[in-house]
Design an enzyme around this catalytic site. Structure first.
Site, PDB file in Angstrom:
ATOM      1  N   SER A 108      48.336  35.391  42.149  1.00 37.31           N
ATOM      2  CA  SER A 108      47.582  34.665  41.131  1.00 37.31           C
ATOM      3  C   SER A 108      46.300  34.025  41.661  1.00 37.31           C
ATOM      4  O   SER A 108      45.417  34.730  42.123  1.00 37.31           O
ATOM      5  CB  SER A 108      48.500  33.635  40.481  1.00 37.31           C
ATOM      6  OG  SER A 108      47.890  33.091  39.351  1.00 37.31           O
ATOM      7  N   HIS A 109      46.249  32.700  41.622  1.00 42.36           N
ATOM      8  CA  HIS A 109      45.030  31.994  42.006  1.00 42.36           C
ATOM      9  C   HIS A 109      45.001  31.627  43.487  1.00 42.36           C
ATOM     10  O   HIS A 109      44.048  31.012  43.950  1.00 42.36           O
ATOM     11  CB  HIS A 109      44.912  30.726  41.159  1.00 42.36           C
ATOM     12  CG  HIS A 109      46.185  29.936  41.150  1.00 42.36           C
ATOM     13  ND1 HIS A 109      47.246  30.243  40.323  1.00 42.36           N
ATOM     14  CD2 HIS A 109      46.590  28.891  41.891  1.00 42.36           C
ATOM     15  CE1 HIS A 109      48.235  29.400  40.546  1.00 42.36           C
ATOM     16  NE2 HIS A 109      47.875  28.578  41.499  1.00 42.36           N
ATOM     17  N   ASP A 272      41.361  33.795  36.517  1.00 44.87           N
ATOM     18  CA  ASP A 272      41.862  33.675  37.895  1.00 44.87           C
ATOM     19  C   ASP A 272      42.118  35.056  38.512  1.00 44.87           C
ATOM     20  O   ASP A 272      41.810  36.084  37.907  1.00 44.87           O
ATOM     21  CB  ASP A 272      43.126  32.804  37.940  1.00 44.87           C
ATOM     22  CG  ASP A 272      44.341  33.510  37.369  1.00 44.87           C
ATOM     23  OD1 ASP A 272      44.164  34.361  36.478  1.00 44.87           O
ATOM     24  OD2 ASP A 272      45.465  33.228  37.813  1.00 44.87           O
ATOM     25  N   ASP A 274      44.534  37.199  38.989  1.00 46.59           N
ATOM     26  CA  ASP A 274      45.229  38.290  38.293  1.00 46.59           C
ATOM     27  C   ASP A 274      44.930  38.308  36.798  1.00 46.59           C
ATOM     28  O   ASP A 274      45.562  39.060  36.048  1.00 46.59           O
ATOM     29  CB  ASP A 274      46.738  38.214  38.539  1.00 46.59           C
ATOM     30  CG  ASP A 274      47.335  36.913  38.049  1.00 46.59           C
ATOM     31  OD1 ASP A 274      46.648  35.882  38.077  1.00 46.59           O
ATOM     32  OD2 ASP A 274      48.508  36.928  37.629  1.00 46.59           O
ATOM     33  N   ASP A 276      45.367  36.141  34.324  1.00 48.84           N
ATOM     34  CA  ASP A 276      46.221  35.571  33.269  1.00 48.84           C
ATOM     35  C   ASP A 276      45.783  34.171  32.851  1.00 48.84           C
ATOM     36  O   ASP A 276      46.194  33.676  31.811  1.00 48.84           O
ATOM     37  CB  ASP A 276      47.709  35.603  33.646  1.00 48.84           C
ATOM     38  CG  ASP A 276      48.023  34.856  34.916  1.00 48.84           C
ATOM     39  OD1 ASP A 276      47.078  34.369  35.574  1.00 48.84           O
ATOM     40  OD2 ASP A 276      49.212  34.781  35.274  1.00 48.84           O
ATOM     41  N   ARG A 277      44.931  33.520  33.673  1.00 48.34           N
ATOM     42  CA  ARG A 277      44.521  32.165  33.304  1.00 48.34           C
ATOM     43  C   ARG A 277      43.036  32.116  32.944  1.00 48.34           C
ATOM     44  O   ARG A 277      42.306  33.059  33.188  1.00 48.34           O
ATOM     45  CB  ARG A 277      44.831  31.201  34.441  1.00 48.34           C
ATOM     46  CG  ARG A 277      46.333  31.143  34.668  1.00 48.34           C
ATOM     47  CD  ARG A 277      46.778  29.885  35.331  1.00 48.34           C
ATOM     48  NE  ARG A 277      46.442  29.864  36.723  1.00 48.34           N
ATOM     49  CZ  ARG A 277      45.808  28.856  37.307  1.00 48.34           C
ATOM     50  NH1 ARG A 277      45.425  27.808  36.600  1.00 48.34           N
ATOM     51  NH2 ARG A 277      45.539  28.897  38.582  1.00 48.34           N
ATOM     52  N   LYS A 371      50.612  35.134  29.923  1.00 46.85           N
ATOM     53  CA  LYS A 371      49.398  34.440  29.525  1.00 46.85           C
ATOM     54  C   LYS A 371      48.236  35.384  29.773  1.00 46.85           C
ATOM     55  O   LYS A 371      48.346  36.315  30.577  1.00 46.85           O
ATOM     56  CB  LYS A 371      49.260  33.135  30.289  1.00 46.85           C
ATOM     57  CG  LYS A 371      49.379  33.270  31.785  1.00 46.85           C
ATOM     58  CD  LYS A 371      49.644  31.902  32.395  1.00 46.85           C
ATOM     59  CE  LYS A 371      49.942  32.022  33.875  1.00 46.85           C
ATOM     60  NZ  LYS A 371      51.021  31.184  34.332  1.00 46.85           N
TER      61      LYS A 371
HETATM   62  C1  G1P Z   1      51.880  26.827  38.368  1.00 42.97           C
HETATM   63  C2  G1P Z   1      51.492  26.203  37.052  1.00 42.97           C
HETATM   64  C3  G1P Z   1      52.370  26.740  35.946  1.00 42.97           C
HETATM   65  C4  G1P Z   1      52.295  28.262  35.935  1.00 42.97           C
HETATM   66  C5  G1P Z   1      52.596  28.810  37.317  1.00 42.97           C
HETATM   67  C6  G1P Z   1      52.396  30.301  37.392  1.00 42.97           C
HETATM   68  O1  G1P Z   1      53.224  26.546  38.642  1.00 42.97           O
HETATM   69  O2  G1P Z   1      51.588  24.799  37.092  1.00 42.97           O
HETATM   70  O3  G1P Z   1      51.991  26.208  34.725  1.00 42.97           O
HETATM   71  O4  G1P Z   1      53.205  28.807  35.031  1.00 42.97           O
HETATM   72  O5  G1P Z   1      51.738  28.205  38.287  1.00 42.97           O
HETATM   73  O6  G1P Z   1      51.066  30.667  37.152  1.00 42.97           O
HETATM   74  P1  G1P Z   1      53.711  25.343  39.586  1.00 42.97           P
HETATM   75  O7  G1P Z   1      52.979  25.497  40.903  1.00 42.97           O
HETATM   76  O8  G1P Z   1      53.308  24.078  38.893  1.00 42.97           O
HETATM   77  O9  G1P Z   1      55.198  25.506  39.683  1.00 42.97           O
HETATM   78 ZN    ZN Z   2      47.328  33.995  37.562  1.00 41.31          ZN
END
Ligand code: G1P
Ligand code: ZN
Length: 538
Positions: A108-109, A272, A274, A276-277, A371
């Site tokens: 992800s990010h 981000d 991948d 999704d955000r 998302k």
């Molecule tokens: C974080 C975000 C959450 C999201 C997740 C996956 O998780 O806060 O909303 O679903 O990344 O992208 P966290 O690190 O808080 O468990």
């Molecule tokens: Zn992501």
């Protein structure tokens, strides 16, 4: 091939996420992928989707997954061209190809590159993240695994779409951008957005050197006619240009600076790693993700795909209650679920909700089961095109109608796990004694550790975050991140409602200063974590 288990292959909130160096150990990827396959109900002849965000090691793991899928008896793998597909794109493909599931290669990010992070996540047949009972089964299997199936074959050339074979298995290499754009054209009024952009409305989209670059160029610059240069950082890079592909005010500071400058375009957005955000900004304004969810829900009917109205809204527990006010006005149900997209999927499948989102800038709808960053950006554009107002004006109108939830998240990243556990443990021990006590002149009305029972399948999730709710409805929430890869990350969330007739123009941190002081007093954040200030404020 014979193998032995690794110490900890327990998937977190979004799959197995570790340092690249961990994934590079011999057999590490193979053990985990075989553990996934072993937990599925028969893979024989089934279709599997594979794609990733293009980060370092994506190319190697894609080939491993293809070989293993062939050796395990899958009938077909549908793989993205160059192995690059956004997370919502994988979700869409799973649904459109009626696949058994899909493997998303992403962290992800989180930063990429050889010293960065990598991740593997399995999504099930509805296109959504695997539910906890499956991820737990995969983890259990990973502790017992002693062999995996693969085959000796050359790497497949994934650079050209088309059909080929790997051993007995069919392999389709597909262009993910075309399929995704077609879905977006069904949901949104592309003509109205084209008109808006042709009329001098300026936008900027930052793909952060990640997977949405090719999607953004095709959709914004080609289909919607925005000028070349509208998409910045549009070339996916294995190390995301050395930056974390995290669209927040820290990592996308250049975008925030631009929005606050005299040269700001009318609309700015980012996605981000991948895809999704999302991050949404306008001239002089950053839209808080919780507010964005509320605005999208309140205006969804302006987009053709949602013209019939929405059936309900869901938000994660720490997301601000701004969406609750919209649900109330629309007369639809509002669901509060734990953090993690998987908790929305049963509600989407059962058509209880149409739109859902998290404070962490994930917003989406029933069009896929993830998302979707570009979806949120296009929905905003559709609303801007229909209402012909600026982003700041849309927000001011929204608050004047629904009131404003001042909201912020403070992250303490990479803290010592022991201190984080002590902070949470101490709060948990005191939960029953907190209601009725007064802090900073505010009465704590209730205190609990959020527990959730899925209304569709009755599955339970416990210990999802400490909630302190005050007499006026304000909330302080503390929880441990499930996605960090170094030490522990503590997240503090604060939410306070100001009615339409109140002061709607305050600075968010100033508006929340009282709650922050209470959080410090109740939880002892400084002493437990040894930190004076959070690393990231969103
Ligand atoms: C974080 C975000 C959450 C999201 C997740 C996956 O998780 O806060 O909303 O679903 O990344 O992208 P966290 O690190 O808080 O468990
Ligand atoms: Zn992501």
């Amino acid at each position: 091939m014979a193998t032995t288990p690794f110490e900890d292959q327990r998937p977190g909130t979004s799959g197995l996420r570790k340092r690249v160096r961990v994934f590079e150990q011999p057999n590490y990827v193979e053990n985990f992928v075989q553990s996934i396959f072993d937990c599925l109900d028969g893979v024989d002849g089934q279709t599997l989707i594979v794609g990733g965000d293009g980060r370092y090691y994506n190319d190697v793991v894609v080939q491993k997954v293809i070989r293993m899928a062939a050796a395990n008896g899958f009938g077909r793998v549908v793989c993205a061209k160059d192995g690059l597909m956004s997370t919502p794109g994988v979700s869409q493909a799973i649904r459109e190809y009626s696949a058994l599931g899909g493997i998303v290669l992403s962290a992800s990010h989180n930063p990429g590159g050889p010293e960065g992070d990598f991740g593997i996540k399995y999504n099930i047949g509805n296109g959504g993240p695997a539910p906890e009972r499956l991820t737990e089964a995969i983890f259990a299997r990973s502790t017992a695994i002693d062999s995996y199936h693969t085959m000796a074959s050359d790497d497949v050339d994934l650079s050209r779409p088309g059909d080929t074979e790997v051993g007995p298995m069919a392999l389709s290499i597909v262009d993910p951008v075309a399929a995704y754009s077609a879905l977006m054209e069904k949901l949104f009024d592309f003509d109205a957005i084209t008109d808006l952009l042709a009329g001098g409305f300026l936008m900027r989209f930052d793909a952060m050197h990640a997977v949405t670059g090719p999607y953004g160029r095709h959709i914004f610059e080609k289909l919607l006619g925005a000028p070349a240069g509208t998409v910045i950082n549009g070339q996916p890079k294995p190390d995301f240009g050395g930056e974390a592909p995290d669209p927040n005010p820290v990592h996308a500071k250049h975008l925030v600076d631009l929005a606050m400058s005299a040269d700001s375009p009318d609309f700015l957005a980012a996605s981000d790693g991948d895809g999704d955000r999302n991050m949404i900004l306008g001239r002089g304004i950053i839209v808080a993700p919780s507010d964005s969810l509320a605005v999208l829900a309140a205006n969804a009917h302006l987009a053709p795909g949602y013209a019939q109205g929405i059936s309900g809204i869901a938000r994660s527990m720490p997301t601000s209650a701004a969406a609750d006010k919209v649900a109330q006005k629309l007369g639809v149900d509002l669901y509060e679920v734990p953090t993690g997209w998987k908790y929305f999927c049963n509600l989407l499948d059962a058509e209880k909700i149409t739109i859902c989102g998290e404070e962490s800038a994930g917003t989406g709808s029933d069009h896929v089961r993830e998302k979707d960053g570009l979806w949120a950006i296009l929905m905003w554009l559709n609303i801007l095109a229909a209402r012909r107002k600026g982003v700041a004006e849309i927000m001011t109108d929204h608050w004047a109608k629904f009131g404003r939830n001042y909201y912020s998240r403070h992250d303490y990243e990479g803290v010592e796990a022991a201190g984080a556990a002590a902070l949470m443990g101490s709060l948990r021990d005191r939960l029953s004694s907190l209601p009725g006590s007064v802090y900073g002149g505010q009465i704590i009305q209730s205190a609990d550790d959020f527990a959730y029972v899925d209304p569709i399948d009755g599955s339970k999730a416990e210990k999802q975050g400490i909630r302190l709710i005050f007499a006026d409805g304000a909330r302080i929430i503390l929880r441990l991140s499930g996605t960090g890869t170094v030490g522990a990350t503590v997240r503090l969330y604060m939410d306070r409602y100001e009615p339409p007739e109140g002061d709607l123009g305050q600075d968010t941190q100033v508006a929340l200063a009282g709650l922050k002081a209470i959080a410090e007093e109740v939880a002892g954040i400084r002493s437990h974590l040894g930190r004076d200030a959070p690393d990231v404020i969103t």
